[in-house]
Design an enzyme around this catalytic site. Structure first.
Site, PDB file in Angstrom:
ATOM      1  N   ASN A  10       0.869  -1.173   0.000  1.00 15.66           N
ATOM      2  CA  ASN A  10       0.000   0.000   0.000  1.00 15.66           C
ATOM      3  C   ASN A  10       0.907   1.225   0.000  1.00 15.66           C
ATOM      4  O   ASN A  10       1.445   1.592   1.033  1.00 15.66           O
ATOM      5  CB  ASN A  10      -0.889  -0.042   1.261  1.00 15.66           C
ATOM      6  CG  ASN A  10      -1.743   1.204   1.403  1.00 15.66           C
ATOM      7  OD1 ASN A  10      -1.816   2.021   0.488  1.00 15.66           O
ATOM      8  ND2 ASN A  10      -2.395   1.348   2.552  1.00 15.66           N
ATOM      9  N   LYS A  12       0.113   4.195  -0.382  1.00  8.09           N
ATOM     10  CA  LYS A  12      -0.593   5.365   0.178  1.00  8.09           C
ATOM     11  C   LYS A  12      -0.373   6.581  -0.741  1.00  8.09           C
ATOM     12  O   LYS A  12      -0.214   6.412  -1.952  1.00  8.09           O
ATOM     13  CB  LYS A  12      -0.148   5.622   1.625  1.00  8.09           C
ATOM     14  CG  LYS A  12      -0.283   4.370   2.486  1.00  8.09           C
ATOM     15  CD  LYS A  12      -0.163   4.625   3.952  1.00  8.09           C
ATOM     16  CE  LYS A  12      -0.336   3.316   4.707  1.00  8.09           C
ATOM     17  NZ  LYS A  12      -0.335   3.498   6.160  1.00  8.09           N
ATOM     18  N   HIS A  96      -9.831   1.266   4.618  1.00  6.67           N
ATOM     19  CA  HIS A  96      -8.584   1.473   5.368  1.00  6.67           C
ATOM     20  C   HIS A  96      -8.844   2.470   6.503  1.00  6.67           C
ATOM     21  O   HIS A  96      -9.624   3.413   6.351  1.00  6.67           O
ATOM     22  CB  HIS A  96      -7.502   2.003   4.421  1.00  6.67           C
ATOM     23  CG  HIS A  96      -6.144   1.990   5.044  1.00  6.67           C
ATOM     24  ND1 HIS A  96      -5.741   2.951   5.931  1.00  6.67           N
ATOM     25  CD2 HIS A  96      -5.116   1.119   4.942  1.00  6.67           C
ATOM     26  CE1 HIS A  96      -4.519   2.671   6.351  1.00  6.67           C
ATOM     27  NE2 HIS A  96      -4.114   1.567   5.762  1.00  6.67           N
ATOM     28  N   GLU A  98      -7.222   4.898   7.573  1.00  2.00           N
ATOM     29  CA  GLU A  98      -6.959   6.307   7.259  1.00  2.00           C
ATOM     30  C   GLU A  98      -8.151   6.926   6.537  1.00  2.00           C
ATOM     31  O   GLU A  98      -8.448   8.105   6.702  1.00  2.00           O
ATOM     32  CB  GLU A  98      -5.664   6.423   6.427  1.00  2.00           C
ATOM     33  CG  GLU A  98      -4.435   6.195   7.303  1.00  2.00           C
ATOM     34  CD  GLU A  98      -3.232   5.610   6.589  1.00  2.00           C
ATOM     35  OE1 GLU A  98      -3.182   5.609   5.345  1.00  2.00           O
ATOM     36  OE2 GLU A  98      -2.315   5.141   7.300  1.00  2.00           O
ATOM     37  N   GLU A 167      -5.859  -4.704  10.750  1.00  2.00           N
ATOM     38  CA  GLU A 167      -4.880  -3.638  10.960  1.00  2.00           C
ATOM     39  C   GLU A 167      -5.244  -2.864  12.225  1.00  2.00           C
ATOM     40  O   GLU A 167      -6.076  -1.936  12.164  1.00  2.00           O
ATOM     41  CB  GLU A 167      -4.871  -2.678   9.768  1.00  2.00           C
ATOM     42  CG  GLU A 167      -4.499  -3.340   8.459  1.00  2.00           C
ATOM     43  CD  GLU A 167      -3.869  -2.354   7.487  1.00  2.00           C
ATOM     44  OE1 GLU A 167      -2.753  -2.618   7.034  1.00  2.00           O
ATOM     45  OE2 GLU A 167      -4.486  -1.311   7.210  1.00  2.00           O
ATOM     46  N   GLY A 173       1.777   2.643  10.851  1.00  2.00           N
ATOM     47  CA  GLY A 173       2.716   3.748  10.661  1.00  2.00           C
ATOM     48  C   GLY A 173       3.357   4.242  11.956  1.00  2.00           C
ATOM     49  O   GLY A 173       3.978   5.297  11.981  1.00  2.00           O
ATOM     50  N   SER A 210       2.887  -1.660  10.649  1.00  2.00           N
ATOM     51  CA  SER A 210       4.330  -1.637  10.916  1.00  2.00           C
ATOM     52  C   SER A 210       5.012  -2.974  10.639  1.00  2.00           C
ATOM     53  O   SER A 210       5.998  -3.309  11.297  1.00  2.00           O
ATOM     54  CB  SER A 210       4.623  -1.170  12.356  1.00  2.00           C
ATOM     55  OG  SER A 210       4.162   0.149  12.540  1.00  2.00           O
TER      56      SER A 210
HETATM   57  P1  PGA Z   1       2.354   0.562   7.777  1.00  2.00           P
HETATM   58  O1  PGA Z   1       0.929   0.692   7.045  1.00  2.00           O
HETATM   59  O2  PGA Z   1       2.976  -0.707   7.280  1.00  2.00           O
HETATM   60  O3  PGA Z   1       3.115   1.785   7.364  1.00  2.00           O
HETATM   61  O4  PGA Z   1       2.071   0.520   9.235  1.00  2.00           O
HETATM   62  C1  PGA Z   1       0.119  -0.421   6.863  1.00  2.00           C
HETATM   63  C2  PGA Z   1      -1.182   0.018   6.234  1.00  2.00           C
HETATM   64  O5  PGA Z   1      -1.645   1.117   6.558  1.00  2.00           O
HETATM   65  O6  PGA Z   1      -1.769  -0.682   5.409  1.00  2.00           O
END
Ligand code: PGA
Length: 252
Positions: A10, A12, A96, A98, A167, A173, A210
């Protein structure tokens, strides 16, 4: 259920056109195909087509990070499932955290997006997960069951049509990774919830939050973990391909 695993990048809102092409080229150059693990890249909308051109001829698959649930019309700025399909996308990330957090995407909207993806044959990666506060208040299972029940009820899907990504919001993140026991508990809960509520379907569940080249070996060997949704580490070809390699070598 087959043993196939999924490693999904991803990106982003990272990588402009040149950076996306560069990253895709680095991945394809160093990638070796393995029939047990599907590698999927989800670039920003604007870079889906150029990345598609670079992935052509490899076994790496393409996905999007979002869609709008109407198929066409006066919805300025939106992208439909039909449009993604025409760009050779096979996957789409839906719900997601976010998007839930910054764009007010509630479960009812997430459900409509899932329906729209399934209707055109795009495979949704449905993201679910609890916030830190919800976990601390003992609400993890309630949150997950509510997210799954509200978004999946009424949809027509079989086990190959859909992937779930667990998640935990507090791990995305942040560098904080859920422990193996926490991942095991959540994945087992999701797995039995879907099995019991939706016609004995055995769905694939990925972990996200992460995940990186160092912790992925342990995570990918947890029971009920069928792969990973990778944000930060997917922007570095070496790290991302190390995670892919760890998926190939994992035992489940
Ligand atoms: P990250 O993001 O690996 O940076 O924690 C995972 C995600 O949001 O899908």
């Amino acid at each position: 259920m087959n043993n196939k695993k999924y490693i999904i990048a991803n990106w982003k809102m990272n990588c402009d056109l040149d950076e996306s092409k560069q990253l895709a080229k680095m991945i394809t150059r160093n990638y070796f195909s393995d029939s047990n693990v599907e590698l999927v890249i989800c670039p920003p909308f604007t870079n889906i087509y150029p990345v598609h051109q670079i992935l052509t001829g490899t076994d790496i698959k393409l996905g999007a990070q979002n869609l709008y649930y109407e198929s066409e019309g006066a919805y300025t700025g939106e992208i439909s499932s039909k449009m993604l399909k025409s760009l050779s996308c096979e996957y789409v990330i839906i719900g997601h955290s976010e998007r839930r957090q910054y764009f007010n995407e509630e479960n009812l909207i997430v459900g409509k997006k899932l329906k729209s993806a399934l209707e055109v044959g795009l495979k949704p990666i449905l993201c679910v997960g609890e916030t830190r506060e919800e976990r601390e208040n003992g609400q993890m299972k309630n949150v997950l069951s509510n997210q799954l029940q509200t978004t999946l009820t009424g949809l027509n899907f079989s086990e190959d049509d859909l992937i779930i990504a667990y998640e935990p919001v507090w791990a995305i993140g942040t560098g904080l990774v859920a422990s193996s026991d926490q991942i095991d508990e959540s994945h087992s809960f999701i797995s039995s919830f879907i099995f019991n509520q939706f016609n004995n379907i055995e769905v694939k569940i990925l972990y996200g939050g992460s995940m990186n080249e160092s912790n992925s070996e342990e995570i990918l060997n947890i029971n009920n973990v069928s792969g990973g949704l990778i944000g930060g580490a997917s922007l570095y070809p070496e790290k991302f391909l190390k995670i892919y390699k760890n998926a190939i070598n994992s035992k489940f």
